[in-house]
Design a protein around this motif. Structure first.
Motif, PDB file in Angstrom:
ATOM      1  N   GLN A 114       5.442   3.362  -5.159  1.00  0.00           N
ATOM      2  CA  GLN A 114       6.585   2.478  -5.047  1.00  0.00           C
ATOM      3  C   GLN A 114       6.141   1.048  -5.315  1.00  0.00           C
ATOM      4  O   GLN A 114       6.056   0.214  -4.415  1.00  0.00           O
ATOM      5  CB  GLN A 114       7.218   2.594  -3.655  1.00  0.00           C
TER       6      GLN A 114
ATOM      7  N   SER B 178       5.284   4.647   9.224  1.00  0.00           N
ATOM      8  CA  SER B 178       6.592   4.686   8.583  1.00  0.00           C
ATOM      9  C   SER B 178       6.953   3.281   8.125  1.00  0.00           C
ATOM     10  O   SER B 178       6.179   2.333   8.297  1.00  0.00           O
ATOM     11  CB  SER B 178       7.655   5.236   9.543  1.00  0.00           C
ATOM     12  N   LYS B 179       8.139   3.150   7.556  1.00  0.00           N
ATOM     13  CA  LYS B 179       8.586   1.839   7.093  1.00  0.00           C
ATOM     14  C   LYS B 179       8.900   0.903   8.243  1.00  0.00           C
ATOM     15  O   LYS B 179       9.035  -0.307   8.027  1.00  0.00           O
ATOM     16  CB  LYS B 179       9.811   2.002   6.196  1.00  0.00           C
TER      17      LYS B 179
ATOM     18  N   ILE C 203       1.868   4.561   3.367  1.00  0.00           N
ATOM     19  CA  ILE C 203       2.035   5.592   4.373  1.00  0.00           C
ATOM     20  C   ILE C 203       0.684   6.264   4.603  1.00  0.00           C
ATOM     21  O   ILE C 203       0.105   6.832   3.669  1.00  0.00           O
ATOM     22  CB  ILE C 203       3.099   6.623   3.952  1.00  0.00           C
TER      23      ILE C 203
ATOM     24  N   ALA D 184       3.054  -7.525   2.238  1.00  0.00           N
ATOM     25  CA  ALA D 184       3.656  -6.201   2.124  1.00  0.00           C
ATOM     26  C   ALA D 184       3.618  -5.701   0.686  1.00  0.00           C
ATOM     27  O   ALA D 184       3.434  -4.520   0.423  1.00  0.00           O
ATOM     28  CB  ALA D 184       5.091  -6.224   2.637  1.00  0.00           C
TER      29      ALA D 184
ATOM     30  N   SER E 260       8.941  -1.994  -4.663  1.00  0.00           N
ATOM     31  CA  SER E 260       9.572  -2.270  -3.382  1.00  0.00           C
ATOM     32  C   SER E 260       8.734  -3.290  -2.634  1.00  0.00           C
ATOM     33  O   SER E 260       7.606  -3.003  -2.255  1.00  0.00           O
ATOM     34  CB  SER E 260       9.686  -0.980  -2.568  1.00  0.00           C
TER      35      SER E 260
ATOM     36  N   ASN F 268       8.975  -4.659   0.382  1.00  0.00           N
ATOM     37  CA  ASN F 268       8.782  -4.498   1.806  1.00  0.00           C
ATOM     38  C   ASN F 268       8.186  -3.144   2.182  1.00  0.00           C
ATOM     39  O   ASN F 268       8.157  -2.797   3.353  1.00  0.00           O
ATOM     40  CB  ASN F 268      10.123  -4.676   2.542  1.00  0.00           C
ATOM     41  N   SER F 269       7.745  -2.369   1.218  1.00  0.00           N
ATOM     42  CA  SER F 269       7.189  -1.054   1.508  1.00  0.00           C
ATOM     43  C   SER F 269       5.727  -1.186   1.901  1.00  0.00           C
ATOM     44  O   SER F 269       5.020  -2.079   1.445  1.00  0.00           O
ATOM     45  CB  SER F 269       7.313  -0.144   0.288  1.00  0.00           C
TER      46      SER F 269
ATOM     47  N   SER G  78       1.590  -2.288  -0.757  1.00  0.00           N
ATOM     48  CA  SER G  78       2.562  -1.256  -1.096  1.00  0.00           C
ATOM     49  C   SER G  78       1.871  -0.108  -1.797  1.00  0.00           C
ATOM     50  O   SER G  78       0.831  -0.263  -2.427  1.00  0.00           O
ATOM     51  CB  SER G  78       3.660  -1.837  -1.995  1.00  0.00           C
TER      52      SER G  78
END
Length: 274
Positions: free
Chosen positions: A86, A143-144, A95, A78, A89, A91-92, A82
């Motif tokens: 970001q 999405s997340k 998109i 993850a 982050s 766990n992002s 990413s």
């Protein structure tokens, strides 16, 4: 009157004091030149690390001499995927978005079947979906909450299958199974037909009240859509091949009775195989 300081004297007097300072003899050195001086340097302190924090840097090699690496954790994957906006982050995810254009003749069926189209995309694939009436397209976005890396592609294939003319219940199979495909070809790719000859070929494929098309679908376990001179087949790889051979035979002028006989033979072979 106090004597002037060094800063208050004239520049010539200050220069003379500095010249006289260089002429003062130094006292003899009390250090013996034969004595070796030992220079002691302080060693850098190594911070204490518990045993569970020490990583094994040795390479693991299997019997064939190939290196073995530990599998990548989900957190590291993850982090790698990413988005640049970001970077901190863990766990992002990135998109991504897709836009599927809808033909004008499929807009009304899309509005009618929309309550059955978006729940699989939102609940099963965890995608964000909206129908853009102005641009006549269906927009998909991750999405997340999206966990499947191929969710966006599956959603696009599902919407495209509906735009080609397949029912929603048949197109949903693309979301649940991985070995399903859609093959599209035209009648002129098999044989150049025009006018009434083209209409008769389409009639042979469909049959009376669609019986021939239904027989091909039930025997080959596929779904066939006749869209003017285009033919769309949904199913597995081998099943698509069986349906395509039957459709090509009908286009080339084979009577439906002979095609039925070939389909019975294929169906019996498929039952013996399974």
């Amino acid at each position: 009157m106090p004597a002037p300081t060094a800063l208050q004297r004239a520049p010539d007097a200050l220069a003379e004091d500095v010249h006289n300072a260089h002429e003062i003899p130094l006292p003899p050195s009390t250090v013996d030149e034969n004595i070796d001086l030992e220079i002691i340097t302080a060693e850098p302190e190594i911070p204490f690390q518990p045993d569970h924090m020490l990583e094994d840097t040795s390479m693991q090699i299997d019997e064939e001499g190939r290196p073995r690496f530990a599998p990548v954790s989900s957190t590291a994957a993850a982090t790698t995927s990413s988005s640049p906006s970001q970077p901190n982050s863990p766990n992002s995810i990135r998109i991504q978005s897709r836009k599927v254009p809808i033909p004008p003749h499929r807009m009304t069926p899309l509005k009618t079947s929309w309550p059955k189209i978006y729940p699989p995309l939102v609940e099963h694939l965890k995608l964000q979906v909206r129908m853009n009436i102005k641009s006549k397209a269906v927009e998909l976005r991750t999405s997340k909450f999206t966990t499947d890396t191929g969710a966006l592609q599956k959603g696009e294939d599902f919407v495209k299958a509906f735009t080609l003319g397949f029912d929603v219940d048949d197109a949903i199979a693309l979301l649940r199974l991985d070995d399903l495909y859609i093959e599209t070809f035209e009648i002129k790719d098999v044989k150049t037909l025009q006018g009434e000859h083209l209409g008769r070929a389409i009639g042979r494929i469909a049959g009376k009240d669609g019986k021939t098309k239904f027989a091909i679908e039930n025997t080959s376990k596929t779904r066939v859509v006749l869209a003017d001179s285009k033919i769309h087949i949904l199913g597995g790889f081998q099943n698509i091949r069986i349906a395509r051979e039957a459709v090509v035979s009908l286009i080339l002028g084979a009577p439906p009775g002979k095609v039925y006989g070939n389909l019975r033979t294929v169906a019996s072979r498929m039952k013996e195989r399974f």
